[in-house]
Scaffold this active site. Structure first.
Site, PDB file in Angstrom:
ATOM      1  N   LYS A   1      57.393  45.030  49.542  1.00 33.04           N
ATOM      2  CA  LYS A   1      56.913  43.939  48.680  1.00 33.04           C
ATOM      3  C   LYS A   1      57.122  44.297  47.207  1.00 33.04           C
ATOM      4  CE  LYS A   1      53.957  40.823  46.891  1.00 33.04           C
ATOM      5  NZ  LYS A   1      53.231  41.519  45.887  1.00 33.04           N
TER       6      LYS A   1
ATOM      7  N   SER B   1      46.945  41.343  46.867  1.00 34.30           N
ATOM      8  CA  SER B   1      45.545  41.297  46.429  1.00 34.30           C
ATOM      9  C   SER B   1      45.375  40.216  45.368  1.00 34.30           C
ATOM     10  CB  SER B   1      45.127  42.650  45.855  1.00 34.30           C
ATOM     11  OG  SER B   1      45.420  43.670  46.785  1.00 34.30           O
ATOM     12  N   ARG B   2      46.436  39.949  44.621  1.00 36.17           N
ATOM     13  CA  ARG B   2      46.338  38.971  43.532  1.00 36.17           C
ATOM     14  C   ARG B   2      46.367  37.521  44.030  1.00 36.17           C
ATOM     15  NH1 ARG B   2      49.335  43.207  40.645  1.00 36.17           N
ATOM     16  NH2 ARG B   2      48.068  43.849  38.852  1.00 36.17           N
TER      17      ARG B   2
ATOM     18  N   MET C   1      45.586  50.404  45.664  1.00 31.43           N
ATOM     19  CA  MET C   1      44.578  50.045  44.664  1.00 31.43           C
ATOM     20  C   MET C   1      43.450  49.238  45.314  1.00 31.43           C
ATOM     21  SD  MET C   1      46.533  49.486  41.092  1.00 31.43           S
ATOM     22  CE  MET C   1      47.012  47.783  41.355  1.00 31.43           C
ATOM     23  N   GLY C   2      43.383  49.244  46.638  1.00 34.61           N
ATOM     24  CA  GLY C   2      42.276  48.568  47.322  1.00 34.61           C
ATOM     25  C   GLY C   2      42.473  47.069  47.433  1.00 34.61           C
ATOM     26  N   ALA C   3      41.345  46.363  47.685  1.00 34.24           N
ATOM     27  CA  ALA C   3      41.376  44.921  48.004  1.00 34.24           C
ATOM     28  C   ALA C   3      42.331  44.707  49.185  1.00 34.24           C
ATOM     29  CB  ALA C   3      41.780  44.078  46.797  1.00 34.24           C
TER      30      ALA C   3
ATOM     31  N   GLN D   1      48.724  51.783  34.881  1.00 39.84           N
ATOM     32  CA  GLN D   1      49.853  50.946  35.293  1.00 39.84           C
ATOM     33  C   GLN D   1      49.647  49.469  34.947  1.00 39.84           C
ATOM     34  OE1 GLN D   1      49.355  52.065  39.575  1.00 39.84           O
ATOM     35  NE2 GLN D   1      49.981  49.954  39.946  1.00 39.84           N
TER      36      GLN D   1
ATOM     37  N   GLY E   1      48.883  43.773  54.759  1.00 39.05           N
ATOM     38  CA  GLY E   1      50.002  44.580  54.245  1.00 39.05           C
ATOM     39  C   GLY E   1      49.587  46.037  54.087  1.00 39.05           C
ATOM     40  N   HIS E   2      48.452  46.256  53.455  1.00 39.29           N
ATOM     41  CA  HIS E   2      47.940  47.627  53.306  1.00 39.29           C
ATOM     42  C   HIS E   2      47.656  48.249  54.681  1.00 39.29           C
ATOM     43  CE1 HIS E   2      46.320  45.809  49.406  1.00 39.29           C
ATOM     44  NE2 HIS E   2      47.041  46.819  48.966  1.00 39.29           N
TER      45      HIS E   2
HETATM   46  P1  AMP Z   1      48.628  47.986  45.929  1.00 39.68           P
HETATM   47  O1  AMP Z   1      47.236  48.187  46.424  1.00 39.68           O
HETATM   48  O2  AMP Z   1      48.933  46.594  45.519  1.00 39.68           O
HETATM   49  O3  AMP Z   1      49.043  49.032  44.931  1.00 39.68           O
HETATM   50  O4  AMP Z   1      49.560  48.229  47.187  1.00 39.68           O
HETATM   51  C1  AMP Z   1      49.498  49.426  47.934  1.00 39.68           C
HETATM   52  C2  AMP Z   1      50.696  49.496  48.830  1.00 39.68           C
HETATM   53  O5  AMP Z   1      50.694  48.373  49.696  1.00 39.68           O
HETATM   54  C3  AMP Z   1      52.019  49.451  48.054  1.00 39.68           C
HETATM   55  O6  AMP Z   1      52.945  50.365  48.641  1.00 39.68           O
HETATM   56  C4  AMP Z   1      52.450  48.024  48.238  1.00 39.68           C
HETATM   57  O7  AMP Z   1      53.854  47.854  48.147  1.00 39.68           O
HETATM   58  C5  AMP Z   1      51.963  47.750  49.640  1.00 39.68           C
HETATM   59  N1  AMP Z   1      51.855  46.316  49.874  1.00 39.68           N
HETATM   60  C6  AMP Z   1      51.303  45.382  49.061  1.00 39.68           C
HETATM   61  N2  AMP Z   1      51.458  44.156  49.576  1.00 39.68           N
HETATM   62  C7  AMP Z   1      52.129  44.307  50.740  1.00 39.68           C
HETATM   63  C8  AMP Z   1      52.589  43.398  51.742  1.00 39.68           C
HETATM   64  N3  AMP Z   1      52.404  42.085  51.655  1.00 39.68           N
HETATM   65  N4  AMP Z   1      53.238  43.916  52.814  1.00 39.68           N
HETATM   66  C9  AMP Z   1      53.450  45.261  52.920  1.00 39.68           C
HETATM   67  N5  AMP Z   1      53.021  46.163  52.015  1.00 39.68           N
HETATM   68  C10 AMP Z   1      52.378  45.698  50.943  1.00 39.68           C
END
Ligand code: AMP
Length: 274
Positions: free
Chosen positions: A142, A179-180, A24-26, A55, A30-31
């Protein structure tokens, strides 16, 4: 790196193995770690960048979710992404009425605090898998329950996508990257790593012979005392996510808690505290 906004324009080389990272960006590390892994293991790395409205439960942060596409595109390219798919909400959902519901695993924990969340996740991930048709898709541990929901969906619907679940990247003080985290003011940001510290504390207590019940209750009380509003903190079976009384090294400690108005989640395997 190529950026596509419509399904009909999306062009992915089909002779190569395709690794896919839905986001979802930002972006944070981790991403980017997921993108690097995808690029390492596959010839083509495809990233989707889509803040998926379905979601977010009513009253959640869809509107104010951080968005900075120019920065994200730059970071994705530097992490090795070859293709970014960044559709509009209309492109993904106009005329679309089908929903994917993964019963059972979706209902507890996040599911009970975020009604409809996993239906939104499963639906968009299923659509994205059909659009991108990856060989391997990469998700972060995560979001542990999300990994389990996607795994169940892929199995049940015979989607034929390999899944790779990757470790949680953390800030130097232990806070899981998210991101939050940007929502936290400096004072709450200083408190936030306590979430991970309490998970580690509960995990090592359990491994040291303290009962699961006592370890979980103590960690939860410590968090409340520090200013968290704990929604759940539990020791669960890594597959069913049902609570366990007897801990095993692969049991998972999962937590969701609010700090001010910001909701944080984290989880570890007990063995991570060894
Ligand atoms: P999101 O943009 O929050 O939907 O996350 C996209 C992907 O990045 C999802 O598979 C998350 O589980 C993963 N993700 C988010 N935060 C982390 C993190 N701290 N370490 C590893 N992967 C992450």
């Amino acid at each position: 790196m190529k950026v596509f906004r419509t399904i009909s324009d999306l062009a992915i080389p089909r002779h190569a193995t395709v690794g896919f990272v839905p986001t979802m960006g930002a972006f944070h590390e981790g991403h980017l770690s997921l993108m690097r892994k995808a690029k390492e293991e596959c010839e083509v790395c495809v990233v989707s960048l889509f803040v998926n409205p379905t979601q977010f439960a009513a009253g959640e942060d869809f509107e104010r979710y951080p968005r900075d596409e120019a920065r994200d595109l730059h970071l994705a390219e530097s992490a090795g992404a070859d293709v970014v798919f960044a559709p509009s909400v209309e492109e993904m959902y106009t005329g679309s009425t089908t929903r994917v519901v993964v019963d059972g695993i979706s209902e507890r924990w996040e599911g009970s605090y975020r009604p409809g969340h996993f239906e939104g996740v499963a639906t968009v991930v299923c659509k994205l898998f059909n659009i991108v048709r990856p060989d391997i898709a990469y998700f972060g541990l995560k979001d542990y329950q999300q990994c389990r929901v996607v795994q169940q969906m892929v199995t049940d619907l015979h989607l034929g996508v390999r899944l790779s679940f990757e470790p949680t990247l953390r800030e130097a003080d232990g806070l899981a990257m998210s991101s939050r985290n940007a929502y936290l003011d400096p004072q709450l940001r200083r408190l936030a790593p306590e979430l991970y510290r309490q998970l580690l504390g509960a995990a090592s207590a359990t491994l040291g012979g303290v009962s699961v019940e006592a370890a979980v209750a103590s960690a939860s009380a410590n968090l409340t005392r520090s200013g968290f509003e704990v929604q759940y903190l539990a020791c669960v079976d890594p597959i069913s996510l049902e609570p366990v009384d007897r801990a095993r090294p692969d049991s998972r400690l999962i937590v969701a808690a609010k700090l001010g108005t910001t909701r944080l989640i984290d989880n570890i395997a007990l063995a991570e505290a060894q």
